[in-house]
Design a protein around this motif. Sequence first.
Motif, PDB file in Angstrom:
ATOM      1  N   PHE A 279      37.063  33.731  42.735  1.00 48.91           N
ATOM      2  CA  PHE A 279      37.182  35.109  43.194  1.00 48.91           C
ATOM      3  C   PHE A 279      36.057  35.454  44.140  1.00 48.91           C
ATOM      4  O   PHE A 279      35.073  34.725  44.263  1.00 48.91           O
ATOM      5  N   GLU A 280      36.235  36.555  44.855  1.00 53.60           N
ATOM      6  CA  GLU A 280      35.236  37.058  45.799  1.00 53.60           C
ATOM      7  C   GLU A 280      35.028  38.534  45.534  1.00 53.60           C
ATOM      8  O   GLU A 280      35.925  39.224  45.035  1.00 53.60           O
ATOM      9  N   LEU A 281      33.847  39.022  45.889  1.00 48.62           N
ATOM     10  CA  LEU A 281      33.567  40.447  45.863  1.00 48.62           C
ATOM     11  C   LEU A 281      33.768  40.964  47.273  1.00 48.62           C
ATOM     12  O   LEU A 281      33.265  40.378  48.226  1.00 48.62           O
ATOM     13  N   ARG A 282      34.515  42.055  47.409  1.00 48.25           N
ATOM     14  CA  ARG A 282      34.816  42.608  48.728  1.00 48.25           C
ATOM     15  C   ARG A 282      34.579  44.114  48.739  1.00 48.25           C
ATOM     16  O   ARG A 282      34.563  44.751  47.699  1.00 48.25           O
ATOM     17  N   ARG A 283      34.442  44.649  49.922  1.00 48.75           N
ATOM     18  CA  ARG A 283      34.234  46.093  50.080  1.00 48.75           C
ATOM     19  C   ARG A 283      35.523  46.834  49.992  1.00 48.75           C
ATOM     20  O   ARG A 283      36.570  46.391  50.153  1.00 48.75           O
TER      21      ARG A 283
ATOM     22  N   ALA B 191      27.422  46.802  48.175  1.00 44.36           N
ATOM     23  CA  ALA B 191      28.474  47.735  48.531  1.00 44.36           C
ATOM     24  C   ALA B 191      29.851  47.239  48.126  1.00 44.36           C
ATOM     25  O   ALA B 191      30.835  47.907  48.389  1.00 44.36           O
ATOM     26  N   ALA B 192      29.949  46.060  47.508  1.00 45.49           N
ATOM     27  CA  ALA B 192      31.255  45.547  47.084  1.00 45.49           C
ATOM     28  C   ALA B 192      31.862  46.531  46.093  1.00 45.49           C
ATOM     29  O   ALA B 192      31.197  47.018  45.188  1.00 45.49           O
ATOM     30  N   THR B 193      33.143  46.825  46.289  1.00 45.42           N
ATOM     31  CA  THR B 193      33.819  47.791  45.426  1.00 45.42           C
ATOM     32  C   THR B 193      34.984  47.187  44.672  1.00 45.42           C
ATOM     33  O   THR B 193      35.573  47.842  43.823  1.00 45.42           O
ATOM     34  N   ARG B 194      35.337  45.942  44.982  1.00 42.56           N
ATOM     35  CA  ARG B 194      36.466  45.318  44.295  1.00 42.56           C
ATOM     36  C   ARG B 194      36.258  43.812  44.161  1.00 42.56           C
ATOM     37  O   ARG B 194      35.538  43.199  44.943  1.00 42.56           O
ATOM     38  N   LEU B 195      36.907  43.262  43.158  1.00 46.06           N
ATOM     39  CA  LEU B 195      36.894  41.823  42.905  1.00 46.06           C
ATOM     40  C   LEU B 195      38.302  41.333  43.222  1.00 46.06           C
ATOM     41  O   LEU B 195      39.275  41.917  42.729  1.00 46.06           O
ATOM     42  N   VAL B 196      38.415  40.306  44.045  1.00 51.53           N
ATOM     43  CA  VAL B 196      39.710  39.768  44.448  1.00 51.53           C
ATOM     44  C   VAL B 196      39.781  38.307  44.011  1.00 51.53           C
ATOM     45  O   VAL B 196      38.940  37.496  44.401  1.00 51.53           O
ATOM     46  N   ILE B 197      40.788  37.976  43.195  1.00 54.09           N
ATOM     47  CA  ILE B 197      40.972  36.585  42.759  1.00 54.09           C
ATOM     48  C   ILE B 197      41.707  35.850  43.865  1.00 54.09           C
ATOM     49  O   ILE B 197      42.804  36.239  44.265  1.00 54.09           O
ATOM     50  N   THR B 198      41.087  34.775  44.362  1.00 55.76           N
ATOM     51  CA  THR B 198      41.632  34.034  45.503  1.00 55.76           C
ATOM     52  C   THR B 198      42.324  32.736  45.100  1.00 55.76           C
ATOM     53  O   THR B 198      43.115  32.196  45.875  1.00 55.76           O
ATOM     54  N   LYS B 199      42.029  32.225  43.900  1.00 52.63           N
ATOM     55  CA  LYS B 199      42.618  30.951  43.474  1.00 52.63           C
ATOM     56  C   LYS B 199      42.748  30.958  41.966  1.00 52.63           C
ATOM     57  O   LYS B 199      41.871  31.446  41.262  1.00 52.63           O
ATOM     58  N   GLY B 200      43.845  30.404  41.472  1.00 47.10           N
ATOM     59  CA  GLY B 200      44.056  30.322  40.032  1.00 47.10           C
ATOM     60  C   GLY B 200      45.337  31.014  39.615  1.00 47.10           C
ATOM     61  O   GLY B 200      46.128  31.468  40.449  1.00 47.10           O
ATOM     62  N   ALA B 201      45.538  31.119  38.312  1.00 45.48           N
ATOM     63  CA  ALA B 201      46.771  31.694  37.772  1.00 45.48           C
ATOM     64  C   ALA B 201      46.951  33.159  38.157  1.00 45.48           C
ATOM     65  O   ALA B 201      48.068  33.635  38.278  1.00 45.48           O
ATOM     66  N   LYS B 202      45.867  33.877  38.377  1.00 51.70           N
ATOM     67  CA  LYS B 202      45.949  35.306  38.709  1.00 51.70           C
ATOM     68  C   LYS B 202      45.632  35.566  40.182  1.00 51.70           C
ATOM     69  O   LYS B 202      45.170  36.643  40.537  1.00 51.70           O
TER      70      LYS B 202
END
Length: 179
Positions: free
Chosen positions: A175-179, A84-95
């Motif tokens: 990054f993580e996958l989130r709803r 059900a993940a609908t978005r990718l969120v970058i948690t660490k790094g340049a972006k």
Amino acid sequence: MTSELTLFALRFAFLAVLWLFVFAVVFALRSDLFGQRARKLPTDQQPGRASSAAAAPPAPRPVATPVPAPQRPAGASPASGDGAATRLVITKGAKAGLEMPLGDGPLTIGRSQESNLVIRDDYTSTHHARLMLWNGRWVVQDLDSTNGTFLADERVTVPTPVPTGATVTIGQTSFELRR
């Protein structure tokens, strides 16, 4: 005199082969460091400009190749609704902080401009990894990268399901996958 001419020809041929080798090495290094050159769109096809000609069909997306059955990494719990993940969120790094919506097709990750998610750091390969939807769940596949792809601090060697909220690390980016 014939032997001097033969010796000169051999020296010249050796020098030519040596220079060809040097150019081949430089070309290989350049393409690995900078990727392939991006093509520029003609001015009538650039975003935001009206075109009197019929629009060109969109470029085909990469097709996911059949792979072995995904395996769950040790320590990852089977959570219901992982797909059900609908978005990718970058948690660490340049972006860090960047959010990308996830569609239903594969998402390629790497240094190449052809990638859907371009990560420019020294530890990311040109074509590093692929995220794809497999039977309603997101799966990460390492594309034989040099430095590897990690899911929950474990190296991914086969296509592996990504639970919602689990950390995926590629190079210096997480990054993580989130709803």
